[in-house]
Design an enzyme around this catalytic site. Structure first.
Site, PDB file in Angstrom:
ATOM      1  CE  LYS A 268     -24.230  -3.003  11.571  1.00 46.60           C
ATOM      2  NZ  LYS A 268     -23.087  -3.780  11.050  1.00 46.60           N
TER       3      LYS A 268
ATOM      4  CG  ASP B 235     -21.119  -2.618  13.778  1.00 54.04           C
ATOM      5  OD1 ASP B 235     -20.724  -3.209  12.772  1.00 54.04           O
ATOM      6  OD2 ASP B 235     -21.008  -1.379  13.904  1.00 54.04           O
TER       7      ASP B 235
HETATM    8  P1  NDP Z   1     -15.266  -1.710  18.286  1.00 50.34           P
HETATM    9  O1  NDP Z   1     -16.295  -0.990  19.064  1.00 50.34           O
HETATM   10  O2  NDP Z   1     -14.645  -2.921  18.848  1.00 50.34           O
HETATM   11  O3  NDP Z   1     -14.096  -0.698  17.883  1.00 50.34           O
HETATM   12  C1  NDP Z   1     -14.385   0.471  17.166  1.00 50.34           C
HETATM   13  C2  NDP Z   1     -13.117   1.287  17.037  1.00 50.34           C
HETATM   14  O4  NDP Z   1     -13.361   2.419  16.207  1.00 50.34           O
HETATM   15  C3  NDP Z   1     -12.632   1.856  18.340  1.00 50.34           C
HETATM   16  O5  NDP Z   1     -11.257   2.024  18.252  1.00 50.34           O
HETATM   17  C4  NDP Z   1     -13.353   3.193  18.395  1.00 50.34           C
HETATM   18  O6  NDP Z   1     -12.748   4.124  19.255  1.00 50.34           O
HETATM   19  C5  NDP Z   1     -13.249   3.633  16.971  1.00 50.34           C
HETATM   20  N1  NDP Z   1     -14.357   4.519  16.596  1.00 50.34           N
HETATM   21  C6  NDP Z   1     -15.688   4.289  16.718  1.00 50.34           C
HETATM   22  N2  NDP Z   1     -16.403   5.334  16.282  1.00 50.34           N
HETATM   23  C7  NDP Z   1     -15.497   6.241  15.889  1.00 50.34           C
HETATM   24  C8  NDP Z   1     -15.607   7.528  15.335  1.00 50.34           C
HETATM   25  N3  NDP Z   1     -16.814   8.100  15.108  1.00 50.34           N
HETATM   26  N4  NDP Z   1     -14.456   8.170  15.015  1.00 50.34           N
HETATM   27  C9  NDP Z   1     -13.239   7.587  15.232  1.00 50.34           C
HETATM   28  N5  NDP Z   1     -13.071   6.374  15.757  1.00 50.34           N
HETATM   29  C10 NDP Z   1     -14.189   5.711  16.076  1.00 50.34           C
HETATM   30  O7  NDP Z   1     -15.937  -2.014  16.866  1.00 50.34           O
HETATM   31  P2  NDP Z   1     -15.488  -3.069  15.763  1.00 50.34           P
HETATM   32  O8  NDP Z   1     -14.029  -3.247  15.760  1.00 50.34           O
HETATM   33  O9  NDP Z   1     -16.369  -4.241  15.873  1.00 50.34           O
HETATM   34  O10 NDP Z   1     -15.937  -2.300  14.420  1.00 50.34           O
HETATM   35  C11 NDP Z   1     -15.052  -1.448  13.696  1.00 50.34           C
HETATM   36  C12 NDP Z   1     -15.566  -1.271  12.281  1.00 50.34           C
HETATM   37  O11 NDP Z   1     -15.642  -2.541  11.641  1.00 50.34           O
HETATM   38  C13 NDP Z   1     -16.973  -0.669  12.152  1.00 50.34           C
HETATM   39  O12 NDP Z   1     -17.037   0.086  10.956  1.00 50.34           O
HETATM   40  C14 NDP Z   1     -17.856  -1.904  12.008  1.00 50.34           C
HETATM   41  O13 NDP Z   1     -19.079  -1.604  11.373  1.00 50.34           O
HETATM   42  C15 NDP Z   1     -16.954  -2.766  11.127  1.00 50.34           C
HETATM   43  N6  NDP Z   1     -17.231  -4.198  11.135  1.00 50.34           N
HETATM   44  C16 NDP Z   1     -17.309  -4.904  12.285  1.00 50.34           C
HETATM   45  C17 NDP Z   1     -17.536  -6.268  12.252  1.00 50.34           C
HETATM   46  C18 NDP Z   1     -17.546  -7.106  13.480  1.00 50.34           C
HETATM   47  O14 NDP Z   1     -17.683  -8.316  13.343  1.00 50.34           O
HETATM   48  N7  NDP Z   1     -17.389  -6.556  14.676  1.00 50.34           N
HETATM   49  C19 NDP Z   1     -17.749  -6.960  10.982  1.00 50.34           C
HETATM   50  C20 NDP Z   1     -17.572  -6.143   9.817  1.00 50.34           C
HETATM   51  C21 NDP Z   1     -17.342  -4.803   9.920  1.00 50.34           C
HETATM   52  P3  NDP Z   1     -13.609   4.689  20.495  1.00 50.34           P
HETATM   53  O15 NDP Z   1     -14.146   3.531  21.226  1.00 50.34           O
HETATM   54  O16 NDP Z   1     -12.639   5.480  21.272  1.00 50.34           O
HETATM   55  O17 NDP Z   1     -14.698   5.528  19.875  1.00 50.34           O
HETATM   56  O1  2IT Z   2     -20.784  -5.245   9.665  1.00 48.07           O
HETATM   57  C1  2IT Z   2     -20.818  -6.473   9.900  1.00 48.07           C
HETATM   58  O2  2IT Z   2     -20.717  -7.314   9.013  1.00 48.07           O
HETATM   59  C2  2IT Z   2     -20.970  -6.913  11.291  1.00 48.07           C
HETATM   60  N1  2IT Z   2     -21.012  -6.074  12.188  1.00 48.07           N
HETATM   61  C3  2IT Z   2     -21.111  -8.375  11.618  1.00 48.07           C
HETATM   62  C4  2IT Z   2     -22.530  -8.813  11.496  1.00 48.07           C
HETATM   63  C5  2IT Z   2     -22.837 -10.215  11.950  1.00 48.07           C
HETATM   64  O3  2IT Z   2     -24.026 -10.556  11.876  1.00 48.07           O
HETATM   65  O4  2IT Z   2     -21.950 -10.955  12.369  1.00 48.07           O
END
Ligand code: NDP
Ligand code: 2IT
Length: 447
Positions: A126, A166
């Site tokens: 990461k 992420d």
């Molecule tokens: P995005 O940046 O697309 O969206 C993140 C969302 O979470 C936004 O709505 C953001 O709001 C909110 N957010 C971020 N930080 C905070 C905080 N400290 N408090 C409250 N709200 C918060 O990210 P993703 O959708 O890609 O990721 C969301 C979650 O999913 C994370 O935990 C990530 O690690 C996990 N994840 C993502 C994967 C992927 O493929 N993208 C895969 C597996 C897990 P704002 O922008 O206003 O802060």
């Molecule tokens: O938390 C996660 O699994 C991710 N942000 C996706 C990682 C990836 O390599 O696609």
């Protein structure tokens, strides 16, 4: 925990003081590993867990960049190369002001076990930066990404370490990072996943995490002869993962009733579907806040300031924002309101106390490392397509994703089955993820 595991955890705490998120993740897995150590002493004598929680390599670097006014800023960049036991380091990059060593080590450690569950050949890592993309222009984002890659390029490669997105890193950022890597190395390779479709990306990758979570929820519900049809679902966040989940949930007949941002949540009793999901995506792609414009455009929606969506009566809760966003009080409210399932789409979104309440109340519970593995799984499929220099159809990728999520559910059931016939999914995910990595480490000797 028994005395020797307590001693191990105490040592980890002493060595990693000031890293609460990392310690939280390690402690949660330690309880499961203890059971494995008791049954198979060879893992204990090989000190597999002790090795697994120490990153193979931590890279920390300066990221200088210039804003549109000519002012210079310095951010901190990181890449945690946690484990290469199963394949090249693989995991996302997070750009958010909260990013620090503790958060990235927790995410990298979780990623190792998650990637193991996918059954693909991917190790775990990461990275990211404390850079805040909010309010930055496109040019500022590009300059930041280029500066970040000016250092990171030395450590990554399609067979070494393959970053992805992420929080704060989506298709646009991956494009700028890829462009700079290509320029520095003079090589067009699948060094990042989440690429654009015309230059090596995979169909379904943007939707994959959300789709995968919903496939996992479907499996959870099926164990109680339930389905998604007509269920009220509370989501948090409004980012990439929330978007993919909303899309699949509405396709399968569930009603998404909440979304949220850091300042509060939106409730939309008519359901977030169709145009509303597209609207959310369009705003997010241009890095804009979603909550205020959503409420402005769709008058049936209401904004509730300063609260979490978990106070709303729902059948299923899917936290999609960030770590520790669903606490003890939230869990108690969900139980009181007769919620039947909590499935983690974000990484470690429920506090340990919340997980205990959810499990003790007998709710179905999908732990993040199992439930959200669909994103990295399709990243793995993107790597395969890049290696073969061809592209699978949407249907092909979706079918493989669906099969992987079903297989992960089965692994959790196999390793989490308790004497009373119920399943501890957290334990199942931890043990199944651990065993595959542990066996590979033992096969590969003390390295
Ligand atoms: P995005 O940046 O697309 O969206 C993140 C969302 O979470 C936004 O709505 C953001 O709001 C909110 N957010 C971020 N930080 C905070 C905080 N400290 N408090 C409250 N709200 C918060 O990210 P993703 O959708 O890609 O990721 C969301 C979650 O999913 C994370 O935990 C990530 O690690 C996990 N994840 C993502 C994967 C992927 O493929 N993208 C895969 C597996 C897990 P704002 O922008 O206003 O802060
Ligand atoms: O938390 C996660 O699994 C991710 N942000 C996706 C990682 C990836 O390599 O696609």
């Amino acid at each position: 925990m028994n005395a020797s595991m307590q001693e191990l955890v105490a040592g980890v705490k002493e060595k990693n003081s000031g890293q609460p998120e990392f310690l939280q993740a390690v402690e949660e897995v330690a309880a499961s590993v203890e059971l494995v150590y008791e049954q198979y002493p060879e893992y204990r004598s090989a000190k597999v867990f002790e090795r697994m929680i120490e990153p193979e390599r931590v890279i920390m670097f300066r990221v200088p960049w210039m804003d549109d006014q000519g002012e210079i800023h310095i951010n901190r960049g990181f890449r945690i190369e946690m484990s290469s036991a199963l394949g090249p380091y693989k995991g996302g990059l997070r750009f958010h002001p909260s990013v620090n060593l503790s958060i990235l080590k927790f995410l990298a450690f979780e990623q190792v076990l998650k990637n193991s569950l996918t059954s693909l050949s991917i190790g775990g890592g990461k990275g990211g930066s404390d850079f805040n993309p909010k309010g930055k222009s496109d040019n500022e984002i590009m300059r930041f990404c280029q500066s970040f890659m000016n250092e990171l390029f030395r450590y990554i490669g399609p067979n070494t370490d393959v970053p992805a997105g992420d929080i704060g890193v989506g298709g646009r950022e991956i494009g700028y990072l890829f462009g700079q890597y290509k320029k520095l190395k003079n090589e067009f390779t699948g060094v990042l996943t989440g690429k654009g479709l015309s230059w090596g990306g995979s169909l379904i990758r943007p939707e994959a995490t959300g789709f995968g979570v919903v496939y996992f929820v479907t499996e959870l519900l099926a164990t109680r002869q339930e389905s998604l049809e007509g269920k009220r679902v509370a989501l948090s966040g409004f980012g990439n993962v929330a978007w993919g989940a909303a899309l699949k949930l509405s396709e399968l007949g569930a009603k998404v009733i909440t979304l949220s941002g850091p300042d509060g949540y939106i409730i939309d009793e008519e359901g977030v579907s169709g145009d509303k999901i597209d609207f959310m995506r369009t705003l997010r792609m241009s890095n804009e806040d979603v909550v205020a414009p959503y409420v402005h455009k769709f008058s049936e929606a209401k904004f509730v300031s300063g609260k979490h969506p978990w106070e709303v009566q729902c059948d299923i809760a899917i936290p999609c924002a960030t770590e520790n966003e669903l606490n003890e009080q939230d869990a108690e409210l969900l139980v009181q309101n007769k919620c039947i399932c909590v499935c983690e789409a974000a990484n470690m979104p429920c506090t340990p106390q919340a997980v205990e309440i959810i499990q003790n109340a007998g709710l179905l519970y999908g732990p993040s490392k199992a439930a959200n593995a669909g994103g990295v799984a399709v990243s793995g499929l993107e790597m395969s397509q890049n290696a073969m220099k061809l592209m699978w159809s949407r249907e092909e990728v979706d079918k493989r994703l669906h099969e992987i999520m079903k297989a992960i559910h089965q692994l959790c059931v196999k390793h989490g089955q308790k004497k009373d016939g119920t399943v501890d999914y957290l334990q199942g995910a931890n043990i199944a993820g651990f065993l595959r990595v542990a066996d590979a480490m033992i096969d590969q000797g003390l390295v």
